[in-house]
Motif scaffolding. Structure first.
Motif, mmCIF file in Angstrom:
data_model
loop_
_atom_site.group_PDB
_atom_site.id
_atom_site.type_symbol
_atom_site.label_atom_id
_atom_site.label_comp_id
_atom_site.label_asym_id
_atom_site.label_seq_id
_atom_site.Cartn_x
_atom_site.Cartn_y
_atom_site.Cartn_z
ATOM 1 N N GLN A 20 0.896 -1.353 -0.179
ATOM 2 C CA GLN A 20 0.030 0.146 -0.031
ATOM 3 C C GLN A 20 0.802 1.240 0.101
ATOM 4 O OE1 GLN A 20 -3.377 0.087 -0.208
ATOM 5 N NE2 GLN A 20 -3.281 -2.175 -0.269
ATOM 6 N N LEU A 21 0.416 2.405 -0.341
ATOM 7 C CA LEU A 21 1.011 3.578 -0.353
ATOM 8 C C LEU A 21 1.952 4.066 0.779
ATOM 9 C CD1 LEU A 21 0.121 7.111 -1.910
ATOM 10 C CD2 LEU A 21 1.397 6.765 0.302
ATOM 11 N N THR A 22 1.155 3.796 1.963
ATOM 12 C CA THR A 22 2.050 4.553 3.079
ATOM 13 C C THR A 22 3.000 3.444 3.425
ATOM 14 O OG1 THR A 22 0.092 5.454 3.782
ATOM 15 C CG2 THR A 22 1.754 5.419 5.492
ATOM 16 N N PHE A 80 -0.812 15.119 3.216
ATOM 17 C CA PHE A 80 -2.008 14.137 3.430
ATOM 18 C C PHE A 80 -1.444 13.423 4.850
ATOM 19 C CE2 PHE A 80 -4.354 10.119 3.393
ATOM 20 C CZ PHE A 80 -5.664 10.442 2.823
ATOM 21 N N SER A 102 -1.538 10.654 6.416
ATOM 22 C CA SER A 102 -0.874 9.272 6.515
ATOM 23 C C SER A 102 0.572 9.747 6.112
ATOM 24 C CB SER A 102 -1.281 8.443 5.497
ATOM 25 O OG SER A 102 -0.880 7.173 5.901
ATOM 26 N N ASP A 103 1.060 10.489 5.294
ATOM 27 C CA ASP A 103 2.318 10.813 5.212
ATOM 28 C C ASP A 103 3.014 11.762 6.284
ATOM 29 O OD1 ASP A 103 1.267 10.400 2.475
ATOM 30 O OD2 ASP A 103 2.474 11.785 1.267
ATOM 31 N N TYR A 106 -3.084 16.714 -2.655
ATOM 32 C CA TYR A 106 -4.602 16.281 -2.466
ATOM 33 C C TYR A 106 -5.666 17.255 -2.277
ATOM 34 C CZ TYR A 106 -5.206 16.635 2.327
ATOM 35 O OH TYR A 106 -5.573 17.450 3.661
ATOM 36 N N ASP A 125 5.055 11.519 -3.283
ATOM 37 C CA ASP A 125 3.796 10.893 -3.408
ATOM 38 C C ASP A 125 2.804 11.177 -4.433
ATOM 39 O OD1 ASP A 125 1.220 10.108 -2.658
ATOM 40 O OD2 ASP A 125 1.291 10.587 -0.568
ATOM 41 N N ALA A 172 0.079 9.650 -5.309
ATOM 42 C CA ALA A 172 -1.406 9.243 -5.127
ATOM 43 C C ALA A 172 -2.321 9.924 -6.147
ATOM 44 C CB ALA A 172 -1.868 9.340 -3.649
ATOM 45 N N HIS A 173 -2.143 11.145 -6.228
ATOM 46 C CA HIS A 173 -3.173 12.016 -7.011
ATOM 47 C C HIS A 173 -2.406 12.451 -8.387
ATOM 48 C CE1 HIS A 173 -6.197 12.906 -4.082
ATOM 49 N NE2 HIS A 173 -5.521 12.452 -3.094
ATOM 50 N N CYS A 175 -0.898 5.141 -4.936
ATOM 51 C CA CYS A 175 -1.703 4.190 -4.751
ATOM 52 C C CYS A 175 -2.596 3.980 -6.040
ATOM 53 C CB CYS A 175 -2.902 4.603 -3.555
ATOM 54 S SG CYS A 175 -3.446 6.119 -3.926
ATOM 55 N N TYR A 200 -6.132 3.182 -6.234
ATOM 56 C CA TYR A 200 -7.308 3.269 -6.197
ATOM 57 C C TYR A 200 -8.098 4.475 -6.642
ATOM 58 C CZ TYR A 200 -5.794 4.655 -1.408
ATOM 59 O OH TYR A 200 -5.176 5.295 -0.579
ATOM 60 N N LYS A 201 -7.272 5.433 -7.029
ATOM 61 C CA LYS A 201 -7.723 6.812 -7.450
ATOM 62 C C LYS A 201 -7.982 6.823 -9.107
ATOM 63 C CE LYS A 201 -5.895 8.916 -3.710
ATOM 64 N NZ LYS A 201 -6.760 9.109 -2.912
HETATM 65 C C1 LIG Z 1 -1.873 11.885 -0.939
HETATM 66 C C2 LIG Z 1 -2.209 10.650 -0.206
HETATM 67 N N1 LIG Z 1 -0.963 10.096 0.263
HETATM 68 C C3 LIG Z 1 -1.498 8.820 0.982
HETATM 69 C C4 LIG Z 1 -2.629 8.096 1.080
HETATM 70 C C5 LIG Z 1 -2.905 6.960 1.781
HETATM 71 O O1 LIG Z 1 -2.364 5.907 1.396
HETATM 72 P P1 LIG Z 1 -2.619 4.161 1.667
HETATM 73 O O2 LIG Z 1 -3.970 4.371 2.795
HETATM 74 O O3 LIG Z 1 -3.120 3.743 0.515
HETATM 75 O O4 LIG Z 1 -1.625 4.010 2.352
HETATM 76 C C6 LIG Z 1 -3.675 8.973 0.248
HETATM 77 C C7 LIG Z 1 -5.158 8.438 0.287
HETATM 78 O O5 LIG Z 1 -5.980 8.667 -0.223
HETATM 79 C C8 LIG Z 1 -3.553 10.096 -0.313
HETATM 80 O O6 LIG Z 1 -4.248 10.754 -1.092
#
Ligand SMILES: Cc1ncc(COP(=O)(O)O)c(C=O)c1O
Length: 423
Positions: A106-108, A135, A137-138, A195, A220, A222-223, A243, A245-246
């Motif tokens: 997974q991304l994180t 974000f 999680s980062d 994001y 990162d 993700a977007h 990630c 899923y987007k």
């Molecule tokens: C910019 C960004 N980083 C990290 C994540 C979280 O990633 P994950 O739950 O896949 O580790 C997201 C989730 O939407 C995100 O938008």
């Protein structure tokens, strides 16, 4: 480009007729509200399900049912090598060599794995620089990595903020911050596309500035992946994570990805957290001591591949490959440009709302973030009830992402009509 737009249904339909990608919409399931398809502008949160995903996942269920353990070698797509099937297209999307990308975890988790390798603070060079409001999680990953090294996050994490009264960052301010902390910077990590604001950062200039002060630079994405053109290899980015899923439409919790620049492949000074899937393929089952990584991004794999997630990932990547990221980006610029044009027509003097995403197409992806000046939550709820899928971000921002793979110009027009009524 804006001056050529018109605020009529006829014009929107004309744009759809001229759109060479319009048929791709039929490859996706569009969620419904009261029996009618919603205007789905939430692809920046969760991309829609491709109709062929079920076939790809069923193939693996069937192979498992029919072959059991033999599926590792004999499945239609042998499970032992599954991570290889997505490399070519991931490389195209990331602007990387296939050897530089890998789908995993997974991304994180991938961010942590990359930081294990690339965040090696010393007494003099220990800081991490990132965008303010990254974000969550980062932020947690940075904080915990810093603490893991026995350091104080408050003294170690440098966050670059927009100027007073501004929502997005000026590249010159980012570069100044990099230069200011220069000798102390160990690592720079930015979002590719932010994001919250939808700002597409200047990957190359940030990377160059980071390298000039001898910091490692990661992103990162993700977007960004599947949304904007990326050139990670040529831009000399050290690592990136994303990630799926987007904009990659691989489904909730879909398998994520990582990029490691090939300039790091032969370095034996790098540390990593290892597992058997990163070990040299020919010797993987010899079960001997002594980790020998596969050359390339694959060497950062830890565990074996989650096949059902990887199958869903592949189903969608195949569609992205057919459409092509260049054509998608071209349509995306037009689609988002049309949305912006219609929004500005509704409230030219920004009495009720303003768009906080950058105006220039090269500084944003498909998403527009709108700052609602009053009645934000009410407007958001009303849009949802009227069949618009979008998201809300505290304190008063709605995010709209018209996705070129499955959204149409007519939907953008219909959204603007609904929004006009509500605002
Ligand atoms: C910019 C960004 N980083 C990290 C994540 C979280 O990633 P994950 O739950 O896949 O580790 C997201 C989730 O939407 C995100 O938008």
């Amino acid at each position: 480009m804006n001056h050529t737009f018109e605020s009529t249904l006829r014009f929107a339909r004309k744009l759809d007729q001229a759109d060479s990608l319009s048929s791709y919409r039929s490859k996706f399931f569009i969620p419904k509200l009261d029996g009618r398809p919603v205007i789905y502008f939430s692809g920046n949160s969760l991309g829609l399900q491709p109709k062929q995903t079920r076939t790809f996942v069923n193939q693996e269920l069937d192979d498992w049912a029919n072959l059991g353990v033999e599926g590792h070698e004999q499945a239609h797509r042998p499970w032992l090598y599954y991570h290889k099937f997505s490399k070519k297209i991931l490389g195209q999307l990331a602007g990387a060599k296939p050897s530089e990308v890998v789908a995993m975890n997974q991304l994180t988790v991938n961010l942590h794995l990359m930081m294990v390798t690339f965040y090696r603070p010393t007494d003099r060079r220990y800081k991490i620089l990132t965008e303010a409001g990254a974000f969550s999680s980062d932020q947690y990953a940075f904080e915990s990595q810093i603490k893991f090294h026995g350091l104080n996050p408050e003294k170690t994490l440098v966050e670059v903020s927009p100027r007073d009264g501004e929502f997005t960052l000026r590249t010159s301010d980012i570069i100044n911050a990099i230069e200011e902390h220069g000798n102390e910077l160990a690592l720079i990590v930015f979002g590719g596309v932010q994001y919250y604001t939808g700002q597409f950062f200047d990957v190359k200039r940030i990377t160059d500035a980071g390298h000039k002060v001898r910091a490692i630079v990661g992103f990162d994405l993700a977007h960004a992946i599947g949304n904007v053109d990326l050139h990670l290899h040529n831009d000399n980015v050290d690592f990136a994570v994303w990630c799926s899923y987007k904009y990659l439409n691989a489904g909730p919790g879909g398998i994520a990805g990582a990029f490691i620049h090939e300039s790091h492949f032969d370095r034996d000074d790098l540390q990593r957290f290892a597992g058997w899937w990163g070990h040299q393929e020919k010797e993987r089952f010899e079960m001997r001591k002594g980790f020998k990584p596969i050359a390339g991004a694959d060497g950062w794999q830890v565990s074996n591949v989650p096949i059902f997630q990887a199958a869903a990932h592949l189903a969608s990547l195949e569609i992205l490959q057919q459409a092509g990221i260049k054509a998608l980006r071209k349509k995306s610029i037009l689609l988002t440009g049309y949305l912006e044009y219609l929004l500005k027509e509704i409230d030219p003097f920004e009495n009720s709302f303003s768009i906080i995403t950058p105006v220039k197409a090269q500084e944003r992806g498909c998403q527009l973030s709108i700052f609602l000046k009053k009645n934000g939550k009410r407007i958001f709820n009303s849009l949802s009830k009227n069949g618009v899928s979008l998201d809300w971000r505290e304190p008063n921002v709605i995010r709209l992402a018209p996705v070129p793979l499955y959204n149409s110009f007519e939907e953008v027009f219909r959204f603007a009509e609904i929004f006009k009524q509500i605002v």
